[in-house]
Design a protein around this motif. Structure first.
Motif, PDB file in Angstrom:
ATOM      1  N   ILE A 153       1.223   3.603  10.592  1.00  0.00           N
ATOM      2  CA  ILE A 153       0.173   2.869   9.884  1.00  0.00           C
ATOM      3  C   ILE A 153      -1.166   3.392  10.394  1.00  0.00           C
ATOM      4  CG2 ILE A 153      -0.785   0.624   9.293  1.00  0.00           C
ATOM      5  CD1 ILE A 153       2.086   1.133   8.329  1.00  0.00           C
ATOM      6  N   TRP A 154      -1.883   4.059   9.522  1.00  0.00           N
ATOM      7  CA  TRP A 154      -3.122   4.770   9.859  1.00  0.00           C
ATOM      8  C   TRP A 154      -4.286   4.022   9.227  1.00  0.00           C
ATOM      9  CZ3 TRP A 154      -4.163   9.447  12.436  1.00  0.00           C
ATOM     10  CH2 TRP A 154      -5.458   9.951  12.261  1.00  0.00           C
ATOM     11  N   ALA A 155      -5.279   3.666  10.042  1.00  0.00           N
ATOM     12  CA  ALA A 155      -6.437   2.910   9.550  1.00  0.00           C
ATOM     13  C   ALA A 155      -7.707   3.738   9.693  1.00  0.00           C
ATOM     14  CB  ALA A 155      -6.577   1.596  10.319  1.00  0.00           C
ATOM     15  N   ASP A 156      -8.343   4.032   8.558  1.00  0.00           N
ATOM     16  CA  ASP A 156      -9.654   4.670   8.587  1.00  0.00           C
ATOM     17  C   ASP A 156     -10.494   4.102   7.452  1.00  0.00           C
ATOM     18  OD1 ASP A 156      -8.919   6.053   6.245  1.00  0.00           O
ATOM     19  OD2 ASP A 156      -8.541   7.946   7.281  1.00  0.00           O
ATOM     20  N   PHE A 157     -11.567   4.805   7.062  1.00  0.00           N
ATOM     21  CA  PHE A 157     -12.507   4.248   6.095  1.00  0.00           C
ATOM     22  C   PHE A 157     -12.290   4.768   4.672  1.00  0.00           C
ATOM     23  CE2 PHE A 157     -14.413   4.038  10.296  1.00  0.00           C
ATOM     24  CZ  PHE A 157     -14.677   2.683  10.376  1.00  0.00           C
ATOM     25  N   GLY A 158     -11.169   5.453   4.452  1.00  0.00           N
ATOM     26  CA  GLY A 158     -10.846   5.897   3.110  1.00  0.00           C
ATOM     27  C   GLY A 158     -11.741   7.022   2.623  1.00  0.00           C
ATOM     28  N   GLY A 159     -11.844   7.155   1.302  1.00  0.00           N
ATOM     29  CA  GLY A 159     -12.738   8.126   0.685  1.00  0.00           C
ATOM     30  C   GLY A 159     -12.313   9.568   0.906  1.00  0.00           C
ATOM     31  N   PRO A 160     -13.256  10.508   0.728  1.00  0.00           N
ATOM     32  CA  PRO A 160     -12.927  11.933   0.830  1.00  0.00           C
ATOM     33  C   PRO A 160     -12.383  12.344   2.191  1.00  0.00           C
ATOM     34  CG  PRO A 160     -15.064  11.614  -0.229  1.00  0.00           C
ATOM     35  CD  PRO A 160     -14.650  10.272   0.294  1.00  0.00           C
ATOM     36  N   THR A 161     -12.823  11.667   3.259  1.00  0.00           N
ATOM     37  CA  THR A 161     -12.322  12.012   4.585  1.00  0.00           C
ATOM     38  C   THR A 161     -10.833  11.735   4.676  1.00  0.00           C
ATOM     39  OG1 THR A 161     -14.475  11.526   5.582  1.00  0.00           O
ATOM     40  CG2 THR A 161     -12.587  11.609   7.058  1.00  0.00           C
ATOM     41  N   ALA A 187       0.838  -1.203   0.000  1.00  0.00           N
ATOM     42  CA  ALA A 187       0.000   0.000   0.000  1.00  0.00           C
ATOM     43  C   ALA A 187       0.866   1.244   0.000  1.00  0.00           C
ATOM     44  CB  ALA A 187      -0.915  -0.002   1.230  1.00  0.00           C
ATOM     45  N   ARG A 188       1.996   1.195   0.735  1.00  0.00           N
ATOM     46  CA  ARG A 188       2.872   2.351   0.787  1.00  0.00           C
ATOM     47  C   ARG A 188       3.437   2.667  -0.601  1.00  0.00           C
ATOM     48  NH1 ARG A 188       5.687   0.923   4.775  1.00  0.00           N
ATOM     49  NH2 ARG A 188       7.473  -0.073   3.771  1.00  0.00           N
ATOM     50  N   ILE A 189       3.802   1.631  -1.330  1.00  0.00           N
ATOM     51  CA  ILE A 189       4.329   1.841  -2.675  1.00  0.00           C
ATOM     52  C   ILE A 189       3.282   2.496  -3.561  1.00  0.00           C
ATOM     53  CG2 ILE A 189       5.123   0.640  -4.754  1.00  0.00           C
ATOM     54  CD1 ILE A 189       6.396  -1.447  -2.862  1.00  0.00           C
ATOM     55  N   ARG A 190       2.015   2.018  -3.445  1.00  0.00           N
ATOM     56  CA  ARG A 190       0.945   2.584  -4.280  1.00  0.00           C
ATOM     57  C   ARG A 190       0.657   4.027  -3.917  1.00  0.00           C
ATOM     58  NH1 ARG A 190      -1.446  -2.492  -3.208  1.00  0.00           N
ATOM     59  NH2 ARG A 190      -2.818  -1.540  -1.662  1.00  0.00           N
ATOM     60  N   LEU A 191       0.786   4.346  -2.612  1.00  0.00           N
ATOM     61  CA  LEU A 191       0.434   5.677  -2.165  1.00  0.00           C
ATOM     62  C   LEU A 191       1.580   6.680  -2.298  1.00  0.00           C
ATOM     63  CD1 LEU A 191      -1.540   4.726   1.049  1.00  0.00           C
ATOM     64  CD2 LEU A 191      -2.484   5.827  -0.980  1.00  0.00           C
ATOM     65  N   GLY A 192       2.783   6.192  -2.600  1.00  0.00           N
ATOM     66  CA  GLY A 192       3.945   7.072  -2.605  1.00  0.00           C
ATOM     67  C   GLY A 192       3.807   8.252  -3.537  1.00  0.00           C
ATOM     68  N   ALA A 193       3.396   7.991  -4.787  1.00  0.00           N
ATOM     69  CA  ALA A 193       3.262   9.082  -5.762  1.00  0.00           C
ATOM     70  C   ALA A 193       2.200  10.067  -5.334  1.00  0.00           C
ATOM     71  CB  ALA A 193       2.933   8.508  -7.140  1.00  0.00           C
ATOM     72  N   VAL A 237      -4.381   2.747   5.383  1.00  0.00           N
ATOM     73  CA  VAL A 237      -5.045   1.510   4.991  1.00  0.00           C
ATOM     74  C   VAL A 237      -6.501   1.602   5.413  1.00  0.00           C
ATOM     75  CG1 VAL A 237      -2.946   0.130   5.181  1.00  0.00           C
ATOM     76  CG2 VAL A 237      -4.446   0.334   7.157  1.00  0.00           C
ATOM     77  N   VAL A 238      -7.347   0.841   4.735  1.00  0.00           N
ATOM     78  CA  VAL A 238      -8.759   0.785   5.112  1.00  0.00           C
ATOM     79  C   VAL A 238      -8.905  -0.130   6.320  1.00  0.00           C
ATOM     80  CG1 VAL A 238     -11.068   0.104   4.366  1.00  0.00           C
ATOM     81  CG2 VAL A 238      -9.525   1.252   2.769  1.00  0.00           C
ATOM     82  N   VAL A 239      -9.698   0.308   7.285  1.00  0.00           N
ATOM     83  CA  VAL A 239      -9.875  -0.450   8.533  1.00  0.00           C
ATOM     84  C   VAL A 239     -10.305  -1.882   8.243  1.00  0.00           C
ATOM     85  CG1 VAL A 239     -11.325  -0.701  10.580  1.00  0.00           C
ATOM     86  CG2 VAL A 239     -10.421   1.539   9.972  1.00  0.00           C
ATOM     87  N   ASN A 240      -9.599  -2.812   8.855  1.00  0.00           N
ATOM     88  CA  ASN A 240     -10.010  -4.208   8.875  1.00  0.00           C
ATOM     89  C   ASN A 240     -10.635  -4.468  10.237  1.00  0.00           C
ATOM     90  OD1 ASN A 240      -9.233  -7.123   9.879  1.00  0.00           O
ATOM     91  ND2 ASN A 240      -9.374  -7.251   7.657  1.00  0.00           N
ATOM     92  N   ASP A 241     -11.900  -4.871  10.267  1.00  0.00           N
ATOM     93  CA  ASP A 241     -12.625  -4.987  11.526  1.00  0.00           C
ATOM     94  C   ASP A 241     -11.941  -5.939  12.499  1.00  0.00           C
ATOM     95  OD1 ASP A 241     -14.507  -3.227  10.613  1.00  0.00           O
ATOM     96  OD2 ASP A 241     -15.959  -4.761  10.014  1.00  0.00           O
ATOM     97  N   ALA A 242     -11.423  -7.054  11.991  1.00  0.00           N
ATOM     98  CA  ALA A 242     -10.813  -8.051  12.869  1.00  0.00           C
ATOM     99  C   ALA A 242      -9.573  -7.499  13.556  1.00  0.00           C
ATOM    100  CB  ALA A 242     -10.480  -9.308  12.077  1.00  0.00           C
ATOM    101  N   MET A 243      -8.716  -6.795  12.780  1.00  0.00           N
ATOM    102  CA  MET A 243      -7.512  -6.237  13.383  1.00  0.00           C
ATOM    103  C   MET A 243      -7.857  -5.123  14.356  1.00  0.00           C
ATOM    104  SD  MET A 243      -3.968  -4.749  11.728  1.00  0.00           S
ATOM    105  CE  MET A 243      -3.507  -6.367  11.098  1.00  0.00           C
ATOM    106  N   GLN A 244      -8.819  -4.268  13.969  1.00  0.00           N
ATOM    107  CA  GLN A 244      -9.209  -3.189  14.867  1.00  0.00           C
ATOM    108  C   GLN A 244      -9.743  -3.745  16.179  1.00  0.00           C
ATOM    109  OE1 GLN A 244     -13.003  -0.766  14.486  1.00  0.00           O
ATOM    110  NE2 GLN A 244     -11.520   0.778  13.839  1.00  0.00           N
TER     111      GLN A 244
END
Length: 357
Positions: A48-56, A11-17, A79-86
């Protein structure tokens, strides 16, 4: 399945640009030159920050993360929140997250497993007994809204009006999945005449009876964006839902009326699990989230109310009109997150049962 550390590195690689582009924009935002008071030169690595993505999340990237990374060199990986890990980390277990987006009731239920925030970065809008355990607060209003031309002579204002399909005809858009009970019980009780100060503990039988009255006139939505579709298509005349959906309609050019009379206001927050792998880094980031000018910019972008009251000194009046906890919204009703924390399982079981009929 929970995300592994390998997934997060990808995910970090994808978000780098994208992060690089956001860093260029950050200097244009308010408070772009803010410096941290701590020894940020000693920081390194990542968050490592977990939330629900999108405009927020996009707003967070530009307003908070990019300047933090520029000043500290610490990369924030979303990253998008994974319920099990949270759930595991909020229960005291191991996991990858340094911060996770939760409701305040979940923080109340897991205070012993959450890292405390430095006093100078605590959001003063939160109750005193919980403000040390959460940051990045924003306020959501569960309100009723409608296209203004649906009721040219004035539409419903209170929840009793929402139930009054004779005076204000048409279907009511209502949350239709078990996990989206939101403020359904509080709203039903308010519609039934219960005073705000008497809402808790929630009377689930009374909630069900009141909801049963309106069920024949309800149209259930399975996701929040459906609210917009139901109103624009005329399938529903009025909708109950998060105020951000009505703001999205307004941003799309629709003339929308939102009633803040008895809107139920609830805080969303960020928690730092005690098992956070990069605790020093995430604690440093809390300073950026507490900054009133940054919170004001976030409010303008998202239409979520700020957790730091000082932010209102930087928010224009026309923007304040759309924020759930604006000082002018004196008729809103605040959720009791502590009471809801004590009834979390009951709430889910009750709404699941009611939906099933």
């Amino acid at each position: 399945m929970a995300r592994t550390r390998t997934d997060i590195r990808r995910a970090r690689i994808r978000l780098g640009a994208a992060a690089a582009g956001i860093a260029l924009l950050a200097g244009c935002g308010s408070g772009g030159e803010a410096q941290t008071s701590g020894d940020t030169a000693a920081l390194s690595g990542e968050i490592i920050w977990a939330d629900f993505g999108g405009p927020t999340n996009e707003a967070r990237q530009e307003i908070y993360f990019a300047p933090f990374t520029e000043n500290t060199g610490v990369e924030v990986v979303s990253v998008v929140v994974n319920d099990a890990m949270q759930e595991a980390m909020m229960s005291g277990g191991q996991g990858d997250y340094d911060a996770t987006h939760v409701g305040l009731d979940l923080v109340y239920a897991n205070k012993d497993n959450v890292t405390q925030i430095p006093a100078e970065y605590q959001d003063q809008a939160l109750p005193e007994d919980i403000r040390a355990y959460a940051f990045g607060t924003f306020y959501v209003g569960h309100a009723q809204g409608y296209l203004s031309d649906t009721f040219p002579n004035g539409g419903p204002k209170t929840w009793a009006d929402f139930w009054d399909v004779q005076t204000y005809p048409g279907k009511r858009a209502w949350p239709g999945t078990p996990g989206s009970y939101d403020s359904s019980c509080e709203i039903a009780l308010l519609a039934d005449g219960v005073a705000p100060e008497n809402l808790y503990p929630l009377d689930f039988d009374r909630c069900s009876a009141k909801l049963d009255e309106l069920r024949p006139n309800m149209v259930f939505y399975m996701s929040y964006p459906e609210i917009q579709q139901l109103l624009v298509s005329g399938t529903a005349a009025v909708a109950m839902g998060p105020s951000g959906q009505f703001s999205a309609l307004r941003n799309a050019g629709q003339d929308v009326t939102v009633s803040w009379d008895q809107a139920v206001v609830a805080p969303n927050v960020i928690a730092i699990p005690k098992q956070a792998p990069n605790a020093e880094n995430i604690l440093a980031l809390t300073e950026y989230f507490h900054d009133p000018e940054r919170q004001a910019e976030f409010a303008a972008r998202t239409n979520y109310g700020p957790g730091n009251p000082e932010a209102y000194e930087h928010i224009p009046a026309d923007v304040q009109d759309n924020l759930a906890n604006a000082p002018s919204h004196t008729a809103v009703v605040y959720q009791d997150s502590k009471a809801r924390a004590e009834a979390t399982e009951e709430l889910l079981n009750w709404y699941t049962s009611w939906l099933a009929g």
